[in-house]
Design a protein around this motif. Structure first.
Motif, PDB file in Angstrom:
ATOM      1  N   MET A  30       0.820  -1.212   0.000  1.00  0.00           N
ATOM      2  CA  MET A  30       0.000   0.000   0.000  1.00  0.00           C
ATOM      3  C   MET A  30       0.854   1.262   0.000  1.00  0.00           C
ATOM      4  O   MET A  30       0.575   2.208  -0.731  1.00  0.00           O
ATOM      5  CB  MET A  30      -0.928   0.018   1.205  1.00  0.00           C
ATOM      6  CG  MET A  30      -1.830   1.242   1.258  1.00  0.00           C
ATOM      7  SD  MET A  30      -3.079   1.137   2.544  1.00  0.00           S
ATOM      8  CE  MET A  30      -2.074   1.310   4.024  1.00  0.00           C
ATOM      9  N   LEU A  33       1.990   2.339  -3.303  1.00  0.00           N
ATOM     10  CA  LEU A  33       1.041   2.771  -4.326  1.00  0.00           C
ATOM     11  C   LEU A  33       1.405   4.190  -4.749  1.00  0.00           C
ATOM     12  O   LEU A  33       1.767   5.009  -3.903  1.00  0.00           O
ATOM     13  CB  LEU A  33      -0.389   2.760  -3.774  1.00  0.00           C
ATOM     14  CG  LEU A  33      -1.037   1.386  -3.566  1.00  0.00           C
ATOM     15  CD1 LEU A  33      -2.382   1.544  -2.852  1.00  0.00           C
ATOM     16  CD2 LEU A  33      -1.238   0.664  -4.895  1.00  0.00           C
ATOM     17  N   PRO A  34       1.317   4.486  -6.037  1.00  0.00           N
ATOM     18  CA  PRO A  34       1.787   5.808  -6.489  1.00  0.00           C
ATOM     19  C   PRO A  34       1.041   6.965  -5.834  1.00  0.00           C
ATOM     20  O   PRO A  34       1.560   8.069  -5.753  1.00  0.00           O
ATOM     21  CB  PRO A  34       1.541   5.765  -8.006  1.00  0.00           C
ATOM     22  CG  PRO A  34       0.608   4.628  -8.230  1.00  0.00           C
ATOM     23  CD  PRO A  34       0.843   3.642  -7.134  1.00  0.00           C
ATOM     24  N   PHE A  35      -0.168   6.703  -5.373  1.00  0.00           N
ATOM     25  CA  PHE A  35      -0.968   7.789  -4.821  1.00  0.00           C
ATOM     26  C   PHE A  35      -1.074   7.725  -3.295  1.00  0.00           C
ATOM     27  O   PHE A  35      -1.859   8.471  -2.696  1.00  0.00           O
ATOM     28  CB  PHE A  35      -2.371   7.771  -5.443  1.00  0.00           C
ATOM     29  CG  PHE A  35      -3.089   6.455  -5.261  1.00  0.00           C
ATOM     30  CD1 PHE A  35      -3.702   6.137  -4.066  1.00  0.00           C
ATOM     31  CD2 PHE A  35      -3.158   5.537  -6.309  1.00  0.00           C
ATOM     32  CE1 PHE A  35      -4.357   4.937  -3.899  1.00  0.00           C
ATOM     33  CE2 PHE A  35      -3.816   4.333  -6.146  1.00  0.00           C
ATOM     34  CZ  PHE A  35      -4.415   4.035  -4.926  1.00  0.00           C
TER      35      PHE A  35
ATOM     36  N   LEU B  20      -8.819  -1.409  -2.027  1.00  0.00           N
ATOM     37  CA  LEU B  20      -8.527  -0.653  -0.816  1.00  0.00           C
ATOM     38  C   LEU B  20      -9.729  -0.773   0.099  1.00  0.00           C
ATOM     39  O   LEU B  20     -10.868  -0.717  -0.354  1.00  0.00           O
ATOM     40  CB  LEU B  20      -8.327   0.822  -1.150  1.00  0.00           C
ATOM     41  CG  LEU B  20      -6.928   1.365  -1.343  1.00  0.00           C
ATOM     42  CD1 LEU B  20      -7.027   2.875  -1.576  1.00  0.00           C
ATOM     43  CD2 LEU B  20      -6.012   1.093  -0.173  1.00  0.00           C
ATOM     44  N   TYR B  50      -8.574   8.650  -6.608  1.00  0.00           N
ATOM     45  CA  TYR B  50      -7.472   7.698  -6.777  1.00  0.00           C
ATOM     46  C   TYR B  50      -7.898   6.308  -7.230  1.00  0.00           C
ATOM     47  O   TYR B  50      -7.053   5.489  -7.574  1.00  0.00           O
ATOM     48  CB  TYR B  50      -6.717   7.567  -5.445  1.00  0.00           C
ATOM     49  CG  TYR B  50      -6.221   8.890  -4.930  1.00  0.00           C
ATOM     50  CD1 TYR B  50      -5.164   9.547  -5.565  1.00  0.00           C
ATOM     51  CD2 TYR B  50      -6.807   9.513  -3.844  1.00  0.00           C
ATOM     52  CE1 TYR B  50      -4.718  10.773  -5.115  1.00  0.00           C
ATOM     53  CE2 TYR B  50      -6.368  10.744  -3.383  1.00  0.00           C
ATOM     54  CZ  TYR B  50      -5.313  11.363  -4.026  1.00  0.00           C
ATOM     55  OH  TYR B  50      -4.874  12.586  -3.584  1.00  0.00           O
ATOM     56  N   ILE B  76      -8.887  -0.712  -6.934  1.00  0.00           N
ATOM     57  CA  ILE B  76      -7.913   0.321  -7.319  1.00  0.00           C
ATOM     58  C   ILE B  76      -7.103  -0.064  -8.540  1.00  0.00           C
ATOM     59  O   ILE B  76      -6.308   0.713  -9.021  1.00  0.00           O
ATOM     60  CB  ILE B  76      -6.916   0.615  -6.178  1.00  0.00           C
ATOM     61  CG1 ILE B  76      -6.155  -0.645  -5.786  1.00  0.00           C
ATOM     62  CG2 ILE B  76      -7.604   1.232  -4.989  1.00  0.00           C
ATOM     63  CD1 ILE B  76      -4.975  -0.350  -4.888  1.00  0.00           C
ATOM     64  N   ALA B  80      -4.812   2.789 -10.297  1.00  0.00           N
ATOM     65  CA  ALA B  80      -3.581   2.685  -9.507  1.00  0.00           C
ATOM     66  C   ALA B  80      -2.393   2.335 -10.382  1.00  0.00           C
ATOM     67  O   ALA B  80      -1.298   2.830 -10.189  1.00  0.00           O
ATOM     68  CB  ALA B  80      -3.745   1.642  -8.417  1.00  0.00           C
ATOM     69  N   GLN B  83      -1.896   5.535 -12.859  1.00  0.00           N
ATOM     70  CA  GLN B  83      -1.628   6.852 -12.318  1.00  0.00           C
ATOM     71  C   GLN B  83      -0.248   6.965 -11.688  1.00  0.00           C
ATOM     72  O   GLN B  83       0.189   6.101 -10.957  1.00  0.00           O
ATOM     73  CB  GLN B  83      -2.687   7.152 -11.261  1.00  0.00           C
ATOM     74  CG  GLN B  83      -2.689   8.591 -10.795  1.00  0.00           C
ATOM     75  CD  GLN B  83      -3.935   8.856  -9.961  1.00  0.00           C
ATOM     76  OE1 GLN B  83      -4.984   8.273 -10.215  1.00  0.00           O
ATOM     77  NE2 GLN B  83      -3.836   9.702  -8.975  1.00  0.00           N
ATOM     78  N   LYS B  84       0.403   8.039 -11.986  1.00  0.00           N
ATOM     79  CA  LYS B  84       1.661   8.351 -11.319  1.00  0.00           C
ATOM     80  C   LYS B  84       1.474   9.654 -10.560  1.00  0.00           C
ATOM     81  O   LYS B  84       0.982  10.636 -11.096  1.00  0.00           O
ATOM     82  CB  LYS B  84       2.800   8.526 -12.349  1.00  0.00           C
ATOM     83  CG  LYS B  84       3.228   7.219 -12.990  1.00  0.00           C
ATOM     84  CD  LYS B  84       4.055   6.382 -12.037  1.00  0.00           C
ATOM     85  CE  LYS B  84       4.343   5.008 -12.639  1.00  0.00           C
ATOM     86  NZ  LYS B  84       4.827   4.064 -11.629  1.00  0.00           N
ATOM     87  N   THR B  85       1.860   9.615  -9.299  1.00  0.00           N
ATOM     88  CA  THR B  85       1.794  10.833  -8.496  1.00  0.00           C
ATOM     89  C   THR B  85       2.995  11.698  -8.828  1.00  0.00           C
ATOM     90  O   THR B  85       4.127  11.223  -8.788  1.00  0.00           O
ATOM     91  CB  THR B  85       1.841  10.486  -7.002  1.00  0.00           C
ATOM     92  OG1 THR B  85       0.784   9.590  -6.731  1.00  0.00           O
ATOM     93  CG2 THR B  85       1.697  11.728  -6.156  1.00  0.00           C
TER      94      THR B  85
END
Lengths: 87, 87
Positions: A30, A33-35, B20, B50, B76, B80, B83-85
């Motif tokens: 967890m 995770l990127p976010f 999640l 997210y 997710i 997930a 997506q890249k933060t």
């Protein structure tokens, strides 16, 4: 086990009654995770709207029983009793 | 027990790994807190940033082992992985 968190806190029931517990759980990775950091920050932001997070935010990241766990405990008594949600 | 939620889901580990779980717990009267509906809506809003909440949001309110529990489970995997933060 995840529920151990709650059981431990239940011993001080008076305090527990005035707290909100948020648990975010995911089976693996967890925190990678990127976010994850953004989600955590957003959750804290949401909690701060309704509770007294400034002084007493209790944040823990653990791995328990195969789950990654983010636990946030926050006192609600002051704001919760004063605040009325507009209908 | 609260952890039963997770144990049940763990039987389908492949599915659980892609979800999640958010649990909001309070010892008494959580759903009667003046801000409960707003907090719930805000949590869902945060999750929707997210995760894939549109089709598969699973929301339950229960009372278990002396706690009021709001549980939100959300897949997710699609967002997930894409997506890249921004750092």
């Amino acid at each position: 086990m995840l529920f151990d968190f709650f059981k431990r806190k239940k011993k001080s029931a008076k305090e527990a009654a005035e707290r909100l517990h948020i648990i975010l759980a995911h089976e693996r990775g967890m925190t990678r995770l990127p976010f994850f950091d953004d989600l955590k920050a957003d959750l804290i932001k949401v909690l701060s709207k309704y509770t007294n997070t400034k002084d007493s935010l209790d944040i823990r990241v653990n791995r328990q029983d195969g789950y990654d766990i983010l636990e946030i405990n926050v006192p609600i008594k002051n704001k919760a009793k004063r605040q009325k949600t507009p209908a």
